[in-house]
Design an enzyme around this catalytic site. Structure first.
Site, PDB file in Angstrom:
ATOM      1  N   SER A 170       0.799  -1.224   0.000  1.00  9.51           N
ATOM      2  CA  SER A 170       0.000   0.000   0.000  1.00  9.51           C
ATOM      3  C   SER A 170       0.831   1.273   0.000  1.00  9.51           C
ATOM      4  CB  SER A 170      -0.907   0.005   1.234  1.00  9.51           C
ATOM      5  OG  SER A 170      -1.721  -1.131   1.221  1.00  9.51           O
ATOM      6  N   HIS A 183     -15.356   0.018   3.285  1.00  8.71           N
ATOM      7  CA  HIS A 183     -15.197   1.348   3.842  1.00  8.71           C
ATOM      8  C   HIS A 183     -16.391   2.243   3.549  1.00  8.71           C
ATOM      9  CE1 HIS A 183     -10.900   0.124   3.793  1.00  8.71           C
ATOM     10  NE2 HIS A 183     -10.865   0.862   4.903  1.00  8.71           N
ATOM     11  N   CYS A 243      -7.775   2.227   1.596  1.00  7.29           N
ATOM     12  CA  CYS A 243      -8.852   1.424   1.014  1.00  7.29           C
ATOM     13  C   CYS A 243      -8.398   0.792  -0.290  1.00  7.29           C
ATOM     14  CB  CYS A 243     -10.076   2.304   0.764  1.00  7.29           C
ATOM     15  SG  CYS A 243     -11.378   1.415  -0.111  1.00  7.29           S
TER      16      CYS A 243
END
Lengths: 625, 366
Positions: A330, A375, A388
């Site tokens: 991420s 989310h 996310c």
């Protein structure tokens, strides 16, 4: 009374004898002519040639090794020193029966069993009357033992020379590297790394790290003494001499205190930490953990010790910071977000609905968000702060792999950073073209999605992650990270700073892009729902970061994993990229903790500790605040 | 008249002025080079000078003996010398090779005796034979030559063996043995060469190989030859000057006071010096040839001619060795190289020459 036979036929006898004398005289004259022709050939025709040979016989050029430059850290700590050491040498021509003498010596000193075999080859490979080193780094006791018995070993002597020593040992090896004996291979290499005449007196050469990449500056220039010698090689007088020019001292940008603190924060876990000053590209910490003591390598490490290091599942010889390839996970999301704004694919406030997964049309496979419950509606800031996955699946789908490749490459991924260390790896940012060329397969749409969250084929080094953090901190300015800040001439103390090298700025032109992305990264640590919000509590400065988790199975790691370690070795790697302070960044970090499971819990606290530590040493007066 | 009376005076003393003049010239050159070659050791020069004095005295003493007497003593000398050679083979001393006999107070090489005894005995043997000699005579003479030569070669001292054989064979040559026989002997020699090669010691074979290609082993056996060539070549036309030779003074040149002293001479005195040295030798050699031609009986003729050309053989073998044209055999440069035994033998042989020359008149008048 005459003696012997009277000459009965004097005339005939005399005739024969005179003829014989004449023939013998002609023979004599011929042979004298042969001698004279040879003398003319040697003394007149080839006089110059033999004069040269006589000079070469008489005069010997003894090279004098230059003193290798010292290496200091940015905070002035000596990292690589030259220490006097003693070695046992022998001139085989003077030693008589070399094998017998060495066998006797082995009873006095621990010379190692392979010595005789090594000597055999070295005796042949050297010039007449040159000495051979039998053992380096003699202890004082060994020197004393030999000195007492010296009379028994003609031709053997103790020579003092300077040996490289690394006072901080393993702490700095990933950056400084080490020197080792020059190998045959290095001497024969055709890329001119070694000028053999300049290295005629040099025994060691940089093998890794700064020692290797700055070999030319550290080495200096060989000096020489032209001496008159006799046939035994004894020096009779010095005819001419030229002192060596010592190598230049290097001042690294690394701060030894920050480096030490970084190692401490890893707390024995495997991993890598790279800290860069964004404005200059100066590398302030360069940690690969665990490491090894470079001093063991300077004069050759024993096979047992080397094998122990090599076979260790923790791979201490492996410089993770420079060579470790990890999926960035991420941590690429801020870059993707910047692309979203720049390419006009998303506005800052555009919401993407996250139900916990995304499906591509016509495919049953669900690409899942780490947050299984979803989310809900996620805008750009939240997508970074809460990481996310669905937001980025969807973004990647819209961006396409080609634009992703261009974007991520612009942030330094998938290509070498250009740091002044040898052997850096480029990592991988995939593209259609790459997959066709290397994997011989077409690109599948689903692969775009998982690469959008830094998984799939993508591989980065910790150094690249730190550089990416620095580029974000610089709002697009790309500075090549570097280890060496200054050269120093040891003779006059003159210092020469290296100017930081810049690369083309990341082509992101919309003014609000950087603000949005950096705000998102700020939210990660200091927002209400940031993934690493716990770690920033109580910080006196504002900073930005992005957590990441790399799934392990994609890494070609050590295959010799022991059964009982499997579970630990299968845990995900924890990643964190970060910079601080927010407005005028002074420190950018790339952190990987192998098998650390979670970026927010394992890697992010390290960043906080290092920021606190660094600002405290940079601004000691504010430390209390 | 004056000239005549002076000549008579020298004759009574049995001294031949041209020969002695040439010898003294060579001795002087020898001492000068030796001073340089011995790293300016006056001790060595004085020692060598004393030996020269002894040798010169012996030369004059031998000259007092008539050739007839020398010839009569020859067989006895030959037997004693050969006996000592056998003894040497049994109890001799020396590094690697058994060449020396050590009587405690006296240490010498019996092979030196044979350098003189062999030609003397062959000449004695041929003195009353019909010349040119016939086959049985030649065969006997060859045995006389071969026996000591073989014993010396066995020591092993190939250089001396060759010189002893040469001295004996020269006598036969000057006795006029037929060319056909010489041709046969040469052919046999060529045919036997492979056998000789295999009977040589390893180091002897190596020396031959080294002469053919010194560069093959520059630090080993080729070292002498290469360093000698460097010394000679770097001397050039006029040399580096006395005491200025680097090759010898820095000890690159091995045996530079003994067998390789010619290289030192060439280095320091150059080609000019070599011409002077060769002239001095030629003076002695030409005088020897003159004496041989003037001798009045076959013993005198054969002896004088043999000794003269043996001397030349010494000079040629030594110079050829130093110049890399012949294998390295231990042959000193006559009257120049440091060393006592060969010097004394050589001067004695020159004494024989003087004897042949100065006893001539009485023979003629008798």
């Amino acid at each position: 009374m005459s003696f012997g036979r009277r000459l009965r036929e004097p005339a005939r006898d005399t005739q024969v004898f005179v003829k014989r004398i004449a023939i013998a005289s002609i023979g004599m004259v011929t042979l004298v002519a042969v001698l004279l022709s040879r003398l003319v050939y040697l003394q007149l025709v080839n006089h110059d040639h033999f004069t040269t040979l006589a000079q070469e016989n008489r005069l010997k050029v003894l090279p004098i090794p230059p003193t290798r430059g010292l290496i200091y850290s940015g905070d002035g700590v000596l990292l690589a020193d030259n220490r006097a050491s003693f070695s046992l040498e022998v001139v085989p021509e003077k030693a008589g029966d070399l094998n017998a003498a060495v066998t006797q010596l082995q009873q006095l000193l621990p010379l190692g069993p392979e010595l005789l075999a090594r000597l055999k080859t070295e005796v042949r490979a050297r010039r007449r009357f040159d000495s051979i080193a039998l053992k380096d780094n003699l202890t004082e006791q060994e020197v004393a033992i030999f000195s007492v018995n010296r009379h028994r070993f003609p031709g053997f002597s103790i020579a003092g020379r300077l040996t490289r020593y690394y006072p901080l040992g393993a702490q700095m090896v990933s950056a400084v590297g080490y020197v080792g004996r020059i190998s045959e291979e290095e001497l024969k290499r055709t890329d001119n790394r070694i000028d053999t005449s300049n290295y005629s007196a040099t025994t060691h050469i940089g093998k890794e790290g700064v020692e290797r990449s700055y070999e030319a500056q550290l080495h200096g220039e060989v000096g020489y003494q032209q001496v008159e010698v006799n046939a035994q090689g004894r020096i009779l007088r010095v005819v001419e001499s030229q002192p060596p020019i010592p190598g230049r001292n290097l001042y690294l940008s690394i701060d030894s205190r920050l480096q030490g603190e970084a190692i401490k924060t890893l707390n024995g876990q495997k991993g890598a930490i790279v800290a860069i000053e964004p404005a200059t590209g100066s590398v302030l910490a360069f940690v690969s953990n665990p490491a090894f003591d470079p001093n063991d390598f300077v004069n050759g490490i024993s096979a047992t010790a080397y094998n122990a290091l090599r076979e260790s599942p923790d791979r201490p010889l492996f410089n993770r910071a420079l060579l470790g390839l990890y999926p960035p996970g991420s941590t690429v999301k801020p870059v993707m977000a910047a692309g979203a704004l720049e390419y006009g694919l998303r506005d800052r406030g555009d919401q993407t609905w996250c139900p916990g997964w995304l499906q591509l049309p016509g495919v049953t496979h669900k690409y899942r968000c780490w947050q299984k419950a979803g989310h809900g509606g996620v805008d750009l800031l939240r997508s970074i702060a809460e990481s996310c996955d669905v937001y980025y699946y969807s973004l990647a789908r819209d961006m396409g792999i080609e634009r992703m490749h261009e974007l991520l490459t612009g942030f330094g991924l998938g290509r070498v950073t250009g740091i002044d260390l040898p052997g850096e790896l480029a990592g991988l940012v995939p593209s259609r073209e790459w997959k066709r060329r290397v994997r011989k397969l077409p690109w599948f749409p689903g692969e775009t999605l998982i690469n959008g969250i830094g998984q799939g084929f993508m591989l980065t080094t910790p150094l690249q992650l730190a550089q990416m953090a620095a580029i974000l901190a610089n709002r697009g300015r790309v500075v090549v990270p570097h280890m060496v800040r200054e050269f120093e001439n040891p003779q006059d103390g003159h210092r020469e700073a290296l100017t930081p090298v810049e690369r083309p700025t990341v082509p992101i032109v919309k003014p609000d892009t950087w603000a949005a992305v950096i705000e998102g990264m700020h939210e990660v640590v200091q927002g209400e729902r940031g993934t690493a919000r716990a770690t920033a509590l109580g910080a006196t400065y504002q900073y930005a970061g992005k957590t990441g988790t790399a799934q392990l199975f994609t890494i070609a790691q050590d295959k010799r994993i022991k059964v009982q370690d499997v579970t630990k070795h299968l845990r995900d790697h924890a990643l964190f990229v970060s910079f601080a302070p927010l407005d005028r960044p002074e420190l950018a970090l790339g952190i990987i903790v192998e098998n650390g499971e979670s970026g927010s819990h394992t890697a992010a606290p390290i960043a906080r500790t290092l920021f606190d530590f660094y600002f405290a040493i940079r601004r000691p007066n504010d430390a209390s605040g | 008249m004056l000239r005549g009376s002076r000549g008579q005076l020298w004759g009574k003393l049995h001294i031949d002025p041209p020969l002695v003049g040439g010898v003294l010239m060579l001795c002087a050159i020898g001492l000068v080079v030796l001073f340089s070659a011995s790293d300016q050791s006056t001790d060595i020069v004085i020692k060598q000078g004393a030996r020269m004095g002894l040798g010169l005295g012996l030369m004059v003493a031998v000259a007092q003996l008539s050739p007839a007497r020398l010839a009569r003593w020859a067989p006895a000398l030959y037997l004693v010398g050969t006996g000592l050679l056998v003894l040497t083979a049994v109890i001799g001393t020396g590094r690697g090779a058994h060449r020396w006999l050590d009587f405690g107070f006296l240490r010498f090489q019996p092979s030196e005796i044979m350098k003189l005894a062999t030609p003397l005995t062959v000449a004695w043997f041929l003195r009353d034979k019909l010349l040119p000699p016939r086959l049985p005579v030649i065969a006997t003479a060859l045995v006389l030559v071969a026996l000591p030569a073989a014993l010396i070669a066995e020591q092993p001292d190939l250089g001396t063996a060759i010189l002893v054989a040469a001295a004996g064979l020269f006598v036969l040559f000057f006795a006029g043995i037929s060319w056909r026989f010489i041709g046969l002997a040469v052919a046999a020699g060529v045919a036997l060469a492979p056998i000789a090669w295999y009977s040589m010691h390893g180091y002897q074979r190596q020396r031959v190989l080294t002469m053919l290609d010194p560069a093959a082993d520059p630090l080993g056996t080729g070292y002498h030859i290469i360093q000698a060539a460097i010394a000679v070549g770097s001397g050039g036309w006029s040399g580096k000057g006395w005491l200025n030779g680097t090759q010898s003074h820095l000890e690159f040149l091995p045996e530079h006071a003994t067998d390789f002293i010619f290289a030192v001479y060439c280095e320091e005195f150059g080609l000019i010096g070599v011409l002077v040295l060769l002239s001095a030798y030629l003076l002695v050699l030409v005088r020897g040839v003159t004496i041989a031609l003037g001798a009045q009986d076959s013993f005198g003729r054969l002896m004088a001619a043999s000794l003269t050309f043996t001397l030349f053989t010494y000079v040629f073998v030594n110079m050829g060795m130093v110049l890399g044209q012949l294998p390295v055999v231990g042959v000193p440069l006559p009257l120049i190289s440091y060393g006592g035994t060969s010097l004394v033998t050589l001067l004695t042989s020159l004494g024989i020459l003087m004897s042949i020359q100065t006893h001539r008149r009485y023979l003629a008048n008798a």
